[in-house]
Write a protein that holds these residues in place. Structure first.
Motif, PDB file in Angstrom:
ATOM      1  N   UNK A  88       0.827  -1.215   0.000  1.00  0.00           N
ATOM      2  CA  UNK A  88       0.000   0.000   0.000  1.00  0.00           C
ATOM      3  C   UNK A  88       0.854   1.254   0.000  1.00  0.00           C
ATOM      4  N   UNK A  89       0.251   2.352  -0.429  1.00  0.00           N
ATOM      5  CA  UNK A  89       0.902   3.657  -0.358  1.00  0.00           C
ATOM      6  C   UNK A  89       1.050   4.087   1.096  1.00  0.00           C
ATOM      7  N   UNK A  90       1.983   4.982   1.341  1.00  0.00           N
ATOM      8  CA  UNK A  90       2.203   5.464   2.720  1.00  0.00           C
ATOM      9  C   UNK A  90       0.989   6.218   3.230  1.00  0.00           C
ATOM     10  N   UNK A  91       0.354   7.012   2.380  1.00  0.00           N
ATOM     11  CA  UNK A  91      -0.747   7.858   2.813  1.00  0.00           C
ATOM     12  C   UNK A  91      -2.040   7.478   2.103  1.00  0.00           C
ATOM     13  N   UNK A  92      -3.135   7.957   2.637  1.00  0.00           N
ATOM     14  CA  UNK A  92      -4.440   7.778   2.021  1.00  0.00           C
ATOM     15  C   UNK A  92      -4.719   8.937   1.064  1.00  0.00           C
ATOM     16  N   UNK A  93      -5.481   8.642   0.020  1.00  0.00           N
ATOM     17  CA  UNK A  93      -5.841   9.659  -0.966  1.00  0.00           C
ATOM     18  C   UNK A  93      -7.350   9.686  -1.142  1.00  0.00           C
ATOM     19  N   UNK A  94      -7.862  10.855  -1.509  1.00  0.00           N
ATOM     20  CA  UNK A  94      -9.294  10.998  -1.775  1.00  0.00           C
ATOM     21  C   UNK A  94      -9.523  11.392  -3.226  1.00  0.00           C
ATOM     22  N   UNK A  95      -9.126  12.597  -3.596  1.00  0.00           N
ATOM     23  CA  UNK A  95      -9.240  13.053  -4.978  1.00  0.00           C
ATOM     24  C   UNK A  95      -7.847  13.111  -5.593  1.00  0.00           C
ATOM     25  N   UNK A  96      -7.644  12.385  -6.687  1.00  0.00           N
ATOM     26  CA  UNK A  96      -6.304  12.309  -7.267  1.00  0.00           C
ATOM     27  C   UNK A  96      -6.353  11.736  -8.677  1.00  0.00           C
ATOM     28  N   UNK A  97      -5.257  11.919  -9.382  1.00  0.00           N
ATOM     29  CA  UNK A  97      -5.039  11.284 -10.682  1.00  0.00           C
ATOM     30  C   UNK A  97      -3.796  10.420 -10.547  1.00  0.00           C
ATOM     31  N   UNK A  98      -3.873   9.189 -11.009  1.00  0.00           N
ATOM     32  CA  UNK A  98      -2.707   8.305 -10.978  1.00  0.00           C
ATOM     33  C   UNK A  98      -2.355   7.850 -12.394  1.00  0.00           C
ATOM     34  N   UNK A 143      -4.650  -2.739  -9.503  1.00  0.00           N
ATOM     35  CA  UNK A 143      -4.380  -1.733  -8.491  1.00  0.00           C
ATOM     36  C   UNK A 143      -5.696  -1.384  -7.806  1.00  0.00           C
ATOM     37  N   UNK A 144      -5.628  -1.120  -6.506  1.00  0.00           N
ATOM     38  CA  UNK A 144      -6.804  -0.740  -5.732  1.00  0.00           C
ATOM     39  C   UNK A 144      -6.709   0.736  -5.374  1.00  0.00           C
ATOM     40  N   UNK A 145      -7.830   1.445  -5.454  1.00  0.00           N
ATOM     41  CA  UNK A 145      -7.907   2.807  -4.957  1.00  0.00           C
ATOM     42  C   UNK A 145      -8.942   2.864  -3.841  1.00  0.00           C
ATOM     43  N   UNK A 146      -8.797   3.857  -2.968  1.00  0.00           N
ATOM     44  CA  UNK A 146      -9.715   4.043  -1.833  1.00  0.00           C
ATOM     45  C   UNK A 146      -9.838   2.763  -1.006  1.00  0.00           C
ATOM     46  N   UNK A 205     -10.387  -4.326   0.647  1.00  0.00           N
ATOM     47  CA  UNK A 205     -11.540  -3.687   0.017  1.00  0.00           C
ATOM     48  C   UNK A 205     -11.075  -2.483  -0.800  1.00  0.00           C
ATOM     49  N   UNK A 206     -12.043  -1.817  -1.412  1.00  0.00           N
ATOM     50  CA  UNK A 206     -11.730  -0.649  -2.224  1.00  0.00           C
ATOM     51  C   UNK A 206     -12.353  -0.774  -3.597  1.00  0.00           C
ATOM     52  N   UNK A 207     -11.854   0.005  -4.534  1.00  0.00           N
ATOM     53  CA  UNK A 207     -12.257  -0.097  -5.936  1.00  0.00           C
ATOM     54  C   UNK A 207     -11.066  -0.643  -6.710  1.00  0.00           C
ATOM     55  N   UNK A 208     -11.253  -1.794  -7.340  1.00  0.00           N
ATOM     56  CA  UNK A 208     -10.147  -2.409  -8.073  1.00  0.00           C
ATOM     57  C   UNK A 208     -10.190  -2.010  -9.543  1.00  0.00           C
ATOM     58  N   UNK A 209      -9.014  -1.681 -10.066  1.00  0.00           N
ATOM     59  CA  UNK A 209      -8.832  -1.435 -11.488  1.00  0.00           C
ATOM     60  C   UNK A 209      -8.039  -2.627 -12.022  1.00  0.00           C
ATOM     61  N   UNK A 210      -8.702  -3.462 -12.798  1.00  0.00           N
ATOM     62  CA  UNK A 210      -8.171  -4.755 -13.192  1.00  0.00           C
ATOM     63  C   UNK A 210      -7.046  -4.663 -14.221  1.00  0.00           C
ATOM     64  N   UNK A 211      -6.058  -5.544 -14.068  1.00  0.00           N
ATOM     65  CA  UNK A 211      -4.981  -5.688 -15.037  1.00  0.00           C
ATOM     66  C   UNK A 211      -4.838  -7.181 -15.355  1.00  0.00           C
ATOM     67  N   UNK A 212      -5.377  -7.604 -16.492  1.00  0.00           N
ATOM     68  CA  UNK A 212      -5.289  -8.995 -16.918  1.00  0.00           C
ATOM     69  C   UNK A 212      -4.587  -9.073 -18.272  1.00  0.00           C
ATOM     70  N   UNK A 255      -3.248   0.566  -3.552  1.00  0.00           N
ATOM     71  CA  UNK A 255      -2.559  -0.716  -3.389  1.00  0.00           C
ATOM     72  C   UNK A 255      -2.118  -1.252  -4.739  1.00  0.00           C
ATOM     73  N   UNK A 256      -0.980  -1.939  -4.759  1.00  0.00           N
ATOM     74  CA  UNK A 256      -0.528  -2.708  -5.910  1.00  0.00           C
ATOM     75  C   UNK A 256      -0.694  -4.171  -5.573  1.00  0.00           C
TER      76      UNK A 256
END
Length: 233
Positions: A77-87, A102-105, A117-124, A214-215
């Motif tokens: 996981x990242x060191x800090x939490x994010x709310x509004x961001x572009x990655x 990768x997971x966000x939030x 938990x979170x929102x997963x952005x799939x990489x297959x 998260x990665x």
């Protein structure tokens, strides 16, 4: 009394050992949005990634590339939490049919299946559809990459529904050994995903809209590079 103290001490060591999240690597950068708008040439702050539930040898930094062996299943996981961001994140699978994401939030707390938990952005990887034929039917190729969905109890509204998930409207993914680029825009519970230069998917109304990035390690070798996070106001 002495025996009780010793037992308690061992118990606490075990608890701390499980919950302790150690620094895995420093990789990528965070750039302030003001610097982007002002077109300032800044290096940005390095992003620290912490262990959640993988192993020491799961992740290896090789120059400008972060290599993930895929074993065991889990995340950093990242060191800090994010709310509004572009990655901005670039990735390539090294095995046919490889799985990751990768997971966000995210709360970055593993669930029963070792993923948080979170929102997963799939990489297959593209060959996944050939390896997962069910009842004689091959999954549509657009499902392979860029699917966005809530996990671990996180609810979302899909832009392009496939059940509770949102699928990409177009396949823009490259295969094994080739680099893919995601732009993940996360604002106020809405996620929009660009794959290799074109927006093809998204979700809205996420029930969780702040957390760690998260990665994912999920059974296959994958490489990451050029991670850049722009935190928005």
């Amino acid at each position: 009394m002495k025996r009780i103290i010793v037992v308690f001490a061992f118990f606490m060591v075990g608890v701390l050992g499980i919950s302790a999240q150690e620094l895995v690597t420093v990789f990528g950068k965070e750039v302030q949005w003001q610097n982007v708008l002002d077109a300032k040439k800044v290096k940005g702050e390095p992003v620290k990634w912490y262990q959640v539930n993988t192993e020491v040898d799961t992740w290896k930094k090789d120059g400008d590339i972060l290599k993930c062996s895929g074993h065991p299943i889990g995340v950093i996981r990242s060191e800090k939490e994010y709310e509004n961001f572009i990655m901005h994140i670039e990735w390539r699978h090294m095995e046919a049919g490889g799985n990751s994401g990768t997971f966000v939030w995210s709360s970055a707390k593993p669930g029963e299946n070792r993923l948080p938990n979170g929102v997963e952005v799939q990489m297959l990887e593209l060959d996944w559809v050939n390896q997962n034929i069910r009842d004689g039917k091959k999954p549509p190729i657009a499902y392979v990459h860029g699917e966005v969905f809530g996990v671990g109890g996180v609810e979302i509204v899909p832009d392009n529904p496939r059940g509770k998930r949102s699928k990409s409207v177009e396949n823009r993914c490259k295969g094994k050994g080739e680099w893919n680029t995601y732009e993940v825009v996360c604002v106020d519970g809405t996620v929009k995903l660009s794959v290799n230069g074109k927006f093809v998917n998204g979700i809205s109304k996420s029930s969780q809209k702040k957390g760690y990035i998260c990665l994912e390690s999920e059974g296959a070798e994958i490489h990451f590079r050029n991670i850049k996070i722009i935190e928005l106001p």
